[in-house]
Structures are given as C-alpha cells and as structure tokens.
Scaffold this active site. Sequence first.
Site, mmCIF file in Angstrom:
data_model
loop_
_atom_site.group_PDB
_atom_site.id
_atom_site.type_symbol
_atom_site.label_atom_id
_atom_site.label_comp_id
_atom_site.label_asym_id
_atom_site.label_seq_id
_atom_site.Cartn_x
_atom_site.Cartn_y
_atom_site.Cartn_z
ATOM 1 N N ASP A 80 -19.976 25.480 5.762
ATOM 2 C CA ASP A 80 -20.828 26.742 5.561
ATOM 3 C C ASP A 80 -19.604 27.854 4.606
ATOM 4 O O ASP A 80 -18.640 27.563 4.854
ATOM 5 C CB ASP A 80 -20.619 27.144 7.524
ATOM 6 C CG ASP A 80 -21.053 28.573 7.695
ATOM 7 O OD1 ASP A 80 -22.385 28.725 6.981
ATOM 8 O OD2 ASP A 80 -20.714 29.627 7.865
ATOM 9 N N ALA A 81 -20.339 28.952 4.863
ATOM 10 C CA ALA A 81 -20.548 29.768 3.269
ATOM 11 C C ALA A 81 -20.057 30.617 4.113
ATOM 12 O O ALA A 81 -18.584 31.444 4.421
ATOM 13 C CB ALA A 81 -21.210 30.205 2.334
ATOM 14 N N TYR A 82 -21.260 31.926 4.997
ATOM 15 C CA TYR A 82 -20.830 32.735 5.333
ATOM 16 C C TYR A 82 -19.958 33.408 6.901
ATOM 17 O O TYR A 82 -20.200 32.159 7.482
ATOM 18 C CB TYR A 82 -22.260 33.886 5.725
ATOM 19 C CG TYR A 82 -22.108 34.196 3.890
ATOM 20 C CD1 TYR A 82 -22.582 34.810 3.764
ATOM 21 C CD2 TYR A 82 -23.964 33.611 4.133
ATOM 22 C CE1 TYR A 82 -22.467 34.666 1.785
ATOM 23 C CE2 TYR A 82 -24.928 33.920 2.961
ATOM 24 C CZ TYR A 82 -23.874 34.421 1.535
ATOM 25 O OH TYR A 82 -24.822 34.149 0.549
ATOM 26 N N ARG A 128 -24.837 42.295 10.598
ATOM 27 C CA ARG A 128 -25.024 40.586 10.859
ATOM 28 C C ARG A 128 -25.525 40.448 12.388
ATOM 29 O O ARG A 128 -25.760 39.254 11.745
ATOM 30 C CB ARG A 128 -23.316 40.756 10.561
ATOM 31 C CG ARG A 128 -22.273 39.202 10.978
ATOM 32 C CD ARG A 128 -23.163 38.504 9.296
ATOM 33 N NE ARG A 128 -22.398 36.768 9.975
ATOM 34 C CZ ARG A 128 -22.795 35.948 9.333
ATOM 35 N NH1 ARG A 128 -23.741 36.282 8.315
ATOM 36 N NH2 ARG A 128 -22.269 35.046 9.417
#
Lengths: 237, 237
Positions: free
Chosen positions: A3-5, A34
């Site tokens: 996963d990135a974020y 967010r």
Amino acid sequence: MFDAYGTLYDIQSVAAVTEEAFPGYGEIITQIWRIKQLEYTWLRSLMRRYEDFSVITRESMAYTLKVLGLKNDADVFERIMEKYLHLDLYPDAAATLAAMQGRKLAISFQRLARHAGRAGAPQRARARRHHQRRCEKNLQAQPGRLRADRIHAWRGARDVLFVSSNPWDACGAKAFGLKVAWIERVKPEAMALACVKNDVIPPLTMFKALRTQMDELGLEPDYRIRALAELPGLVAT
Amino acid sequence: MFDAYGTLYDIQSVAAVTEEAFPGYGEIITQIWRIKQLEYTWLRSLMRRYEDFSVITRESMAYTLKVLGLKNDADVFERIMEKYLHLDLYPDAAATLAAMQGRKLAISFQRLARHAGRAGAPQRARARRHHQRRCEKNLQAQPGRLRADRIHAWRGARDVLFVSSNPWDACGAKAFGLKVAWIERVKPEAMALACVKNDVIPPLTMFKALRTQMDELGLEPDYRIRALAELPGLVAT
C-alpha cells in the site's frame, strides 16, 4: 504488494504545507482531510459513483476548508494538492525496498493524477506516468504499478504478501484472500496514554485513535510488524 | 421516511452512561464508538461481510475500549449496549411525528436487536418487535418499520421524502433517487468557531467536524431545514 499512502508515504507530511497556508490550522486540516478522503472512497464505492482518487482528494479538501470556515483560494488550494504528489517517504521505505529487489514488488496506489478531474484521458495518463516515475525515483527502486483492473487476478493468491499500515486495508486484503503483513506504527500503550482522561485532545490523536489501531472486523492479519524495516527479515524466514 | 439514529434519536445521549462506566472517558468513548460504528457498516458492506447492526455496534465498542486501554468488563459492556436501545429522542421528534399522522410515515432503522450476535432467529425477531414497540411508545406514533429487504421497491419514488440529519445518509438517499430533506443541526458558523486555531479540541467537536456538515459528494439534498419541527410546515407547502 505495498500500500502507498500511510504505508510507504507519510500522509502526515502535508501538515507543514497546510500550516503555512492556514496558520494555526495545519494539523486539523490534515486530519479532517485524510479522514474524509478515505470516507469518500468508501461512500462513493457504496453509491457506485466512482471518481478518480484525485477528485476525491480535492472534494475532501473542499469539505475540510468549508467546515473550518476557511477561504478556498484557488492558488493556495493547488499548492496544497501539489504536496500530495510529493509526500515524504517513511525513513525506512527506500532501504526496505532496496533490500527486497530480488522479489517481485508492486505498489497498490490509488490513481492520483494532477488535475485529473478536469483533464482528458491522455493528460491523465501522462500525469500518472509522471507520478510513477517520481515514485520510482523517490524509492530508488522500480516496483511495478498495480492496475486496479488487474487486481482481481490476485484474489486468493497465496504467494502474494500485502503490506499495509492501514488497518481497514489489511482487513480488506484478508477478506480478499491475500496474505497480509500489518505495520503497527502506533503502539497500543502509547495510544491509550495519549487519551487518558483528557477533555480536549489534539486532532492528530483523534486521527490515530480512529485510523491506526487494528479494527474489529472479525479479520486478523497474518503478521504484525512495527516498521517497514522488519519486512526483509520477515519474508526471508 | 425517517432515519432513526442521529435524526429522531440523539446518539449523543449514550455519553452519560459511558461517563458513568468510565469516568473521564464518556465523551471520547461516545465519539470514537459512533464514528467507528458507521465506518464498520460501510467497510463490511464493501467487503460483503454483512453483520447485524447490533454486532457492528458491539464490535465498534470493543474497538473503542481497546484503543483507550480500558477494561472490557462484560457487565459494564452490556449496560452501555442497553442504553443504545433507550436513546433519548430529540425534543421535537414526538411532536413532529404527531403533527404528521395524516401521512404515511416510516422509520428506516438498522436492526438493533439485543444480543442478536448470540441469539437465534426467534430471539432476534422478538427483540426487534420489542424495540419497535418501545420506539412507537416513545414517539407516541406508529410509523411503519421499513424492512431493509423492501427498500428497493422505493428506488426513485418521487412521492417519498427521506428525512435525515446525517449528511452521508442524505447523499446516499439522493443517489438512490429519493427526495431528501436534510436537517442541518450544527450551523456552519458555530462549527467554524469551535475550531478556531485550537491545538486541542473536544472529541465532540471533532465528531461534529466529521459527521454533521454537508458532504462534498456531488449530491445536494432537495431541502435543508434546521430542526425536525420545521418538517410539518415544509410538507404542507
């Protein structure tokens, strides 16, 4: 598959830019933004009104400024959005990926293409390639980019390890049949301590209470680690 | 058609019981619980791992106590869950429904049956009837109970007005094709004022910032009102 974020990229690193744009509001903007950004991906999926992640990112920022009664100035808005393309990596991200170059690596990042809401398909494709190149340069590695329309080929694949620090994400990947390593970045003891009988708390503490502890969804990750740096050791065993 | 939780029933009215059970934590428990409860309904729908609303309510409370490092004592837990069946009505709820008895009224409440997670189907049906009767008694009205499996018959019905104070709910009903009246209980000016350059804020303020202002999902309710009491006048026009 990473996963990135929130996993490779520190989403909290937008706080300096939001604070500069709106002094005194940097932290609360970052948290509301967010939290709503993720909510909107869930709600839009449930309503089947899909939008590019960049549109959702813009809409959740518009919501945040509206709630706080802050002026939505176009230049300031674009400067903040720009930071979302240049999020700081976690300190151990590049070294971890470098240590695992012998394996097939992929990043599952939602499509964040600049101005994608307004741009046509060629512009969007260019923006994505740009983002991908920047991502590879930042990471000093060349993980493949996982296309959302190809993810179904991965369902139940036992030789895939999905890595995320986001609890809902770890649960979602488990429900999808993948093996999952969850990065528990905020220790439960520290979390509890931050909330001890306080009438008021920093917005960041509320964010952590909502989005960093393992969810109660009847699913458990296969592995719990405390940092990306533990990963090469984990997969070597 | 009325939404129940947050619209007719004040979900904040559990705070006295949670405060009594865990002094100093009443407000933060209430906010984390409610935010996670809704998240879990969305995430479970997305994962297609549906559960009764009562199970989700229990799991989100278990999450909340875990995050805060509080002891999950069975007796205390049941006492808090019990309050969820006896939420206070908003002061204008009963009078509003009484004033509209000439119309066909329905409540769309998620199934909150006591111990439903552990009980069999007959027990659950009994608990639901019990809840329904209590609800009618509280409201001094007999609105029909809308069964989830019948809601699809309502899709796009132009003579139905869906009433909710929950922004995501109002948007969801719009996406579903219904006419929608949204109750804006927290005024934008008051919301912005509560967040002015504060390093720390009460958890309730964070809840309001996340869950009481109209969402940016590309959908707009047909009507905005400030209280249930405005409703009889609205539908009379």
